[in-house]
Every structure is written in structure tokens, then in C-alpha cells.
Design a protein around this motif. Structure first.
Motif, PDB file in Angstrom:
ATOM      1  N   ALA A  38      -8.579   0.658  -6.660  1.00  0.00           N
ATOM      2  CA  ALA A  38      -7.803   1.907  -6.544  1.00  0.00           C
ATOM      3  C   ALA A  38      -6.303   1.615  -6.540  1.00  0.00           C
ATOM      4  CB  ALA A  38      -8.211   2.651  -5.269  1.00  0.00           C
ATOM      5  N   CYS A  39      -5.899   0.552  -5.840  1.00  0.00           N
ATOM      6  CA  CYS A  39      -4.474   0.164  -5.801  1.00  0.00           C
ATOM      7  C   CYS A  39      -4.005  -0.262  -7.190  1.00  0.00           C
ATOM      8  CB  CYS A  39      -4.261  -0.991  -4.818  1.00  0.00           C
ATOM      9  SG  CYS A  39      -4.431  -0.512  -3.098  1.00  0.00           S
ATOM     10  N   ALA A  40      -4.824  -1.061  -7.867  1.00  0.00           N
ATOM     11  CA  ALA A  40      -4.436  -1.594  -9.182  1.00  0.00           C
ATOM     12  C   ALA A  40      -4.292  -0.466 -10.199  1.00  0.00           C
ATOM     13  CB  ALA A  40      -5.475  -2.608  -9.657  1.00  0.00           C
ATOM     14  N   ALA A  46      -3.611   2.648  -9.571  1.00  0.00           N
ATOM     15  CA  ALA A  46      -2.430   3.447  -9.218  1.00  0.00           C
ATOM     16  C   ALA A  46      -1.150   2.742  -9.658  1.00  0.00           C
ATOM     17  CB  ALA A  46      -2.404   3.716  -7.720  1.00  0.00           C
ATOM     18  N   ALA A  47      -1.221   1.413  -9.815  1.00  0.00           N
ATOM     19  CA  ALA A  47      -0.046   0.651 -10.258  1.00  0.00           C
ATOM     20  C   ALA A  47      -0.005   0.532 -11.781  1.00  0.00           C
ATOM     21  CB  ALA A  47      -0.069  -0.734  -9.618  1.00  0.00           C
ATOM     22  N   GLN A  64      -5.840   3.188   1.032  1.00  0.00           N
ATOM     23  CA  GLN A  64      -6.768   2.095   0.716  1.00  0.00           C
ATOM     24  C   GLN A  64      -6.597   0.866   1.606  1.00  0.00           C
ATOM     25  OE1 GLN A  64      -9.250   2.543  -1.325  1.00  0.00           O
ATOM     26  NE2 GLN A  64      -8.537   4.568  -1.968  1.00  0.00           N
ATOM     27  N   VAL A 106      -7.194  -5.997 -14.534  1.00  0.00           N
ATOM     28  CA  VAL A 106      -7.332  -6.550 -13.186  1.00  0.00           C
ATOM     29  C   VAL A 106      -8.785  -6.907 -12.863  1.00  0.00           C
ATOM     30  CG1 VAL A 106      -7.286  -5.878 -10.745  1.00  0.00           C
ATOM     31  CG2 VAL A 106      -5.243  -5.614 -12.159  1.00  0.00           C
ATOM     32  N   PRO A 124     -13.516  -1.947  -4.364  1.00  0.00           N
ATOM     33  CA  PRO A 124     -13.049  -0.616  -4.767  1.00  0.00           C
ATOM     34  C   PRO A 124     -11.642  -0.282  -4.240  1.00  0.00           C
ATOM     35  CG  PRO A 124     -15.342  -0.498  -4.053  1.00  0.00           C
ATOM     36  CD  PRO A 124     -14.860  -1.893  -3.743  1.00  0.00           C
ATOM     37  N   ALA A 125     -11.290  -0.758  -3.055  1.00  0.00           N
ATOM     38  CA  ALA A 125      -9.946  -0.485  -2.515  1.00  0.00           C
ATOM     39  C   ALA A 125      -8.896  -1.207  -3.364  1.00  0.00           C
ATOM     40  CB  ALA A 125      -9.865  -0.918  -1.051  1.00  0.00           C
ATOM     41  N   ILE A 126      -9.181  -2.450  -3.748  1.00  0.00           N
ATOM     42  CA  ILE A 126      -8.258  -3.202  -4.615  1.00  0.00           C
ATOM     43  C   ILE A 126      -8.142  -2.481  -5.958  1.00  0.00           C
ATOM     44  CG2 ILE A 126      -7.910  -5.370  -5.890  1.00  0.00           C
ATOM     45  CD1 ILE A 126      -9.431  -6.796  -3.612  1.00  0.00           C
ATOM     46  N   LEU A 152       1.657  -5.466 -12.875  1.00  0.00           N
ATOM     47  CA  LEU A 152       0.283  -4.982 -13.028  1.00  0.00           C
ATOM     48  C   LEU A 152       0.123  -4.031 -14.211  1.00  0.00           C
ATOM     49  CD1 LEU A 152      -0.719  -4.355  -9.307  1.00  0.00           C
ATOM     50  CD2 LEU A 152      -1.551  -6.159 -10.810  1.00  0.00           C
ATOM     51  N   VAL A 171      -5.205 -10.345 -14.445  1.00  0.00           N
ATOM     52  CA  VAL A 171      -4.685 -10.659 -13.109  1.00  0.00           C
ATOM     53  C   VAL A 171      -5.850 -10.559 -12.134  1.00  0.00           C
ATOM     54  CG1 VAL A 171      -2.975 -10.150 -11.326  1.00  0.00           C
ATOM     55  CG2 VAL A 171      -2.576  -9.377 -13.663  1.00  0.00           C
TER      56      VAL A 171
END
Lengths: 481, 41, 113
Positions: free
Chosen positions: B23-25, B27-28, C80, B7, B19-21, B2, C22
Motif C-alpha cells: 500500500a505504501c509503495a 501510494a509512492a 499502514q 516493488v 500488504p502494508a508495504i 519508487l 526495488v
């Protein structure tokens, strides 16, 4: 000063209705875009519509109008398990067949825009004259709506309604054909919402022997937004519904919050009563024509009938404590704050767990959780899964994390405190509001102590924010009982 | 994988939201080029 | 998939080139996840949007797949996603998207991006 201290708010009654409208299903947003592209699909769609008897016998519909608790629903598939003895009329609710409903549209069309052809008008008058609410319906107005529906449909901006055959049975014309907020399609949508909400409010008033003039205020929480080009969504369909139901002393307003709106509407109604602003507030919602046939492609693919062929309506009465009806605990209101986070578990935590913690209660102190009770038989064939089941699993997982239950008790929690979805996929009606008649039974003659109503709304669909919203409130057995 | 990529977060209200996806992306180590959440009810 | 999303994805693909993108899916249902994955790899199967007949061949994952999970810091993941890993069927969702990914690689041949 004792006389200004008001008693807490209660819900005294709730009514729910369904209008079976197979001929309006093609005017739902999805079918209206898809059917014109492919005649074969259109033919299959029309051949897959249900009869009124099938719609009455369909068990989730009996749950929606309050006759069958959702936990008593038979095993699926419900399309095969229809109860031939089911009745269209139940205490506090009903299913209305299409010809009656189209007649009702004509009666409630205050702008003279809906024309009913001769044969439909005769049939509707004959049938509605024998309806239990006949004397409240102003059937003379139906005669005035008689006319050449075919010509009206063919005129510029006209919209044909075919009932039962390809002949034009009725037609809507535009309020102002140059105004995109007043096209025939938009106005038919709004009129069907008004009619379903009015039918529910009339049932509430008549079946519970409530004087219409005793209603001070009507709060609308349907998803449709009425207005013209200068104020799209300007609102107050609620007052139009109050007028149609004979609530001469009432005013009203609409509360908008996508599918979540019914819970804020109940909370606002309860707050008005609690503050002593009004004594009796009705909360009403009509159906969403736009959502008819929304998942028809999935239904046809799986050889199911077009299951989104009904418009729902709902009405409830909120007033000061009568010493018997379930209380609305305003200290239990859960809201989804801007900063709460938009992940599914964060939303559920904010709506279900936080308010209970505030009251010193555990999730196991709530007997029934009413969440988004969409009928899974409608959503699954289109790949949208089982919405209520996912809500209950999320809730149960949170309950386990809090230590309210053991991890191996998650399935039992879902089964005992949750329920199968039974509502038509008309977001706001499915959003816990549909459980209200059952909640009142369970909290009065039944053995439940607390029911939580929990609604979520997809605020992001309006493109002004990525946020969701939601609200919850606990109903509690009246301690005087 | 990532890190430093763009993304496209296609969330669903009933599963994992956009928004949850996102936030994860983030952070990665990814950039978020587009976020949407769909709602099918 | 939403028609507006399809347009945005097509634009991003043209602007950044498919290999820098992605797609991460959050659908709760394997069938819906598969259709979304198919749309951004082989084209919109419903033929409703601009991606109909467009083989973008984008790299696509479900958020619950290990490839994504392993790159997200635990604290962010817990905030999350958290208990949704218990609620959703991660392996079915992952397989649905992985199958589309494999099919797209097969179909696009070599050196596509």
C-alpha cells in the motif's frame, strides 16, 4: 418462559500439559528437511537435546503447566536457571516423559498403525501403570501394540521412532501409503496431537472431578488437520479426543483459524452455552509435531539446547454461570474484519481497542492482556525477536495514542499488563490459550478484574488470501464473588 | 526512487506485513510486482 | 527467506531486469532483515533456495528507512505503518539493510546493472 433464559457462560477450569519428546524433534518439519543434508548438523542436533529433568526444571515449562505465573519467571537465560525442585506433576497439569508419551500413542492409536518395540513397551507399561491417570488410559491396548518395531520401520512407508538411542524403539506405518494425507509422517503428527489433547482433557476431568459423561460437546482448536486425500483437513479430531477421554455423551468439531483458533473456539463454546444449545462444552488443543525443532539452527548457532522439544496440550471447560468462575463476556468479542487492514497496528486496534471502546472501557481497565506468548528464548536466537514484547509495545502505543496512559508510561504498561512469553512455539497454544490457567487464578483467588485473550492467525500462509485474522474476548471476575 | 519501479514487498507478520508495504509503495507511485508475508512462529 | 518467494524474485529479475526492481523489507528484527537483504543482493546465505550463489544485486530497503518514508504520503504512512515506528527499532533495521546494500555495491563492481 424464565426457564429458557440461560445464564451467561463461564470458564470453570483449564488444564495444560507438555510431552517432552526429544526423539520426535527430528521429525519436526525443519529438522526433517535439514538433518539429512548434513551429518555434522544431525550429530550436533542429537547431542543438543535435553533430558527430561532439564525439561521439567525449565522455568517456562513450569509456567506453561500452570505452576508459575509468567511474571514470576526468573531473569533470563532460563536455560541456566532451572529449578531442580520443580515437579513434573502440578495441580491441573503435568509434563510427561517420552517413554510414557510413546506408550500413550500406542494406547490411543485406534487404527493399529503404531508399533512399540518390546523394551519400550515394558518401560512404558511399568511407568504408566503408576501414573495418576493409569485407570483412564486403557493400558491393555499398549500390550496389543507390541511388535517388531524395526521391521515395521523398514517396511514400505514405515517411519522409525528412536527413543534415547539409535535403536528403533517404535514405528508408525502409513494408513495408505499411496495417499499423501495418510503417510506415516502425517499420521504420527495427527496421533501426537490427539494424545496431547487427550492428556490435557483427562487432566481437566480428573483433577477437577468432572464427570466425563457431563460433557455435551468438544471443540478442537489445534493446528493439525486430519483427513484423507478426498478431504484433506476434513477434521473432527475433537470427537476422537472426546472418545479417548471417555466423554461418551459428547460430540464435537474442529475450529480452524491457524494460531488464532483457540479464541474463536472459546467464543463458539461460550455462545453454544449462552444460547442453551449445550450445557458443558470443552475446548481442547493438542501439540504440533511439525513445529518441533523449527528454530534449531538458531539454537545450535548460539550453543543452546534444541528448545523446541515439547508438545503442548490444553483443555478448558465452558459452562453456564456457577456464581464463582470467571465470565466470558460475549459482548466484548473483537474480530479482525476483512476491511480492517492488515498492518500490525490496525490488527491490534481491531482486536484490543475497538471492543473495549464498545464497552466504554479503557485499555487500563484490563489487568492482564494475554496475546501471543511465544517464549523469546526460543525465537530470538533465530532472528524472530521477542513476539509478545512487540505485541505489548504496540498495544501500549495505542493506549498512549488514545490517552489511556501518558507516553512515558508505555514501559510500565508493558510490564504491568503484559508478561514475558513462556509458551512453546506451537502457534495456537501460545496464542493466549496458554494463559488460561493463570487467568482463572488471577480472576478468582487473585486480584485481577479483567483479562483479555487476544489471538492472531497467519491466514496468508495458506496462499488463499493475503489477510491475517484474529479474535479477542474479555474474561471477567464473576460479580457474585 | 519508487516512482514507476517494480516493488517486491517482503513483509513479516510480526513487523510490517506485505500488504502494508504494498500500500505504501503504490501510494509512492510504484507498481507492486510481488507481495509476500512471512510468519516465523 | 521462503523458497517460493526466492523463485518469484528470480523470475521477476529475469523478466524486468534487476535495475527496475526495488525490494522493500518489513522484518521486525535486524538479523532477519539482514538475511533477507543478503538473499536478494549476494545470494541465499542458507543455501536452501534458488537464490543460493546468485548475486542479483537488487536495490533493497527496509520500509522504515528514510529513503522510503520520504516518498510515502503521510496519510498512507499513518494508516499502514503508524505507531509501528515507535514499536520497531527503525535505525537498527535501516543500518542492517543499508550494510547489505553497501556490501553488494562493493562486491558487484561497476556497471553491474
Amino acid at each position: 418462559m424464565a426457564d429458557v433464559i440461560t445464564k451467561g457462560p463461564v470458564v470453570t477450569a483449564a488444564s495444560q500439559v507438555l510431552a517432552h519428546v526429544p526423539s520426535l524433534a527430528r521429525h519436526g518439519s525443519k529438522p526433517s528437511r535439514e538433518l539429512s543434508k548434513n551429518p555434522e548438523v544431525a550429530a550436533k542436533f542429537l547431542a543438543s537435546l535435553r533430558s527430561f529433568d532439564q525439561a521439567v526444571a525449565y522455568a517456562p515449562h513450569q509456567s506453561y503447566v500452570g505452576a508459575l505465573h509468567p511474571r514470576q519467571l526468573p531473569a533470563r537465560p532460563w536455560t541456566d536457571a532451572g529449578d531442580g525442585r520443580a515437579s513434573r506433576f502440578v495441580a491441573g497439569g503435568e509434563l510427561m516423559p517420552e517413554h510414557e508419551f510413546l506408550g500413550l500413542l500406542a494406547v490411543l492409536d485406534g487404527a493399529g498403525l503404531f508399533t512399540v518395540g518390546e523394551s519400550l513397551a515394558d518401560r512404558a507399561i511399568d511407568s504408566l501403570a503408576r501414573h495418576p491417570l493409569a485407570k483412564h488410559l486403557g493400558l491393555d491396548l499398549l500390550d496389543k501394540a507390541r511388535g517388531d518395531a524395526e521391521a515395521m520401520a523398514a517396511a514400505k512407508g514405515g517411519l522409525a521412532v528412536h527413543a534415547g538411542s539409535e535403536a528403533v524403539a517404535a514405528a508408525m506405518r502409513a494408513g495408505d501409503e499411496a495417499d499423501p494425507s495418510l503417510t506415516a509422517e502425517v499420521l504420527l503428527e495427527n496421533l501426537t496431537t490427539k494424545a496431547t489433547a487427550t492428556l490435557a482433557l483427562l487432566r481437566l476431568l480428573v483433577d477437577h472431578d468432572i464427570d466425563p459423561a457431563s460433557i455435551d460437546y468438544v471443540v478442537g482448536c489445534g493446528e493439525e488437520a486430519i483427513g484423507d486425500r478426498y478431504q484433506r483437513g476434513g477434521g473432527n479430531l475433537a470427537k476422537a479426543v472426546a472418545e479417548s477421554a471417555g466423554c461418551t455423551e459428547a460430540s464435537g468439531c474442529d475450529v480452524k483459524d491457524f494460531c488464532a483458533a483457540p479464541v474463536p473456539a472459546m467464543v463458539i463454546a461460550a455462545s453454544l452455552v449462552s444460547a442453551g444449545v449445550f450445557e458443558r462444552v470443552a475446548v481442547v488443543a493438542g501439540g504440533s509435531m511439525a513445529k518441533l525443532g523449527m528454530k534449531f539452527q538458531g539454537h545450535l548457532k548460539h550453543d543452546l539446547p534444541v528448545l523446541e522439544d515439547v508438545l503442548g496440550g490444553a483443555a478448558a471447560l465452558v459452562q453456564a454461570d456457577d456464581g464463582a468462575s470467571p465470565r466470558i463476556r460475549l459482548d466484548s468479542v473483537g474480530r479482525h474484519r476483512v476491511a480492517a487492514g492488515g498492518a500490525a497496528a490496525q490488527i491490534m486496534e481491531a482486536l484490543a481497542v475497538e471492543p473495549l471502546e464498545r464497552l466504554g472501557l479503557a485499555t487500563t481497565d484490563v489487568d492482564d492482556f494475554a496475546t501471543e506468548l511465544h517464549n523469546p528464548e526460543i525465537t530470538e536466537p533465530q532472528g524472530s525477536g521477542n513476539v509478545p514484547e512487540r505485541n505489548y509495545k504496540t498495544l501500549a502505543a495505542l493506549a498512549a495514542r488514545r490517552g489511556d496512559i501518558e507516553r512515558d508510561a508505555i514501559a510500565a504498561f508493558v510490564e504491568q499488563r503484559g508478561m514475558p512469553g513462556f509458551a512453546p512455539t506451537q502457534g495456537h497454544l501460545a496464542s493466549s490459550l496458554c494463559y488460561l490457567p493463570h487467568a482463572l487464578d488471577r480472576l478468582t483467588t487473585g486480584d485481577a478484574r479483567r483479562v483479555m485473550l487476544l489471538a492472531k492467525g497467519s491466514l496468508f500462509l495458506g496462499r488463499m488470501s493475503q489477510l491475517s485474522d484474529g479474535m479477542s474476548v474479555v474474561l471477567e471476575r464473576n460479580p457474585a464473588r | 526512487m519508487l516512482k514507476d519501479r517494480q516493488v517486491i514487498a517482503l513483509g513479516e507478520r510480526d513487523g510490517i506485513s506485505g500488504p502494508a508495504i504494498a500500500a505504501c509503495a503504490e501510494a509512492a507511485g510504484a507498481s507492486v510486482a510481488f507481495v509476500a508475508t512471512e510468519c516465523f512462529v | 527467506m521462503d523458497l517460493d518467494s526466492q523463485e518469484q524474485i528470480l523470475k521477476l529479475s529475469e523478466r524486468h531486469g534487476p535495475s527496475s526492481l526495488v525490494v522493500i523489507i518489513g522484518a521486525p528484527d535486524p538479523e532477519a532483515a539482514e538475511i533477507t537483504a543478503e538473499t536478494v543482493t549476494s545470494g541465499d546465505p542458507s543455501y536452501a533456495g534458488v537464490l543460493a550463489g546468485t548475486q542479483l544485486g537488487l536495490d533493497v530497503y527496509h520500509i522504515l528507512e528514510d529513503e522510503i518514508r520520504s516518498e510515502v504520503p503521510d496519510e498512507v504512512w499513518e494508516d499502514q505503518i503508524g505507531i509501528m515506528t515507535d514499536v520497531l527499532d527503525g535505525s537498527a533495521l535501516g543500518s542492517a539493510v543499508a550494510a547489505m546494500r553497501a556490501q553488494a555495491v562493493g562486491a558487484s563492481g561497476d556497471g553491474d546493472d
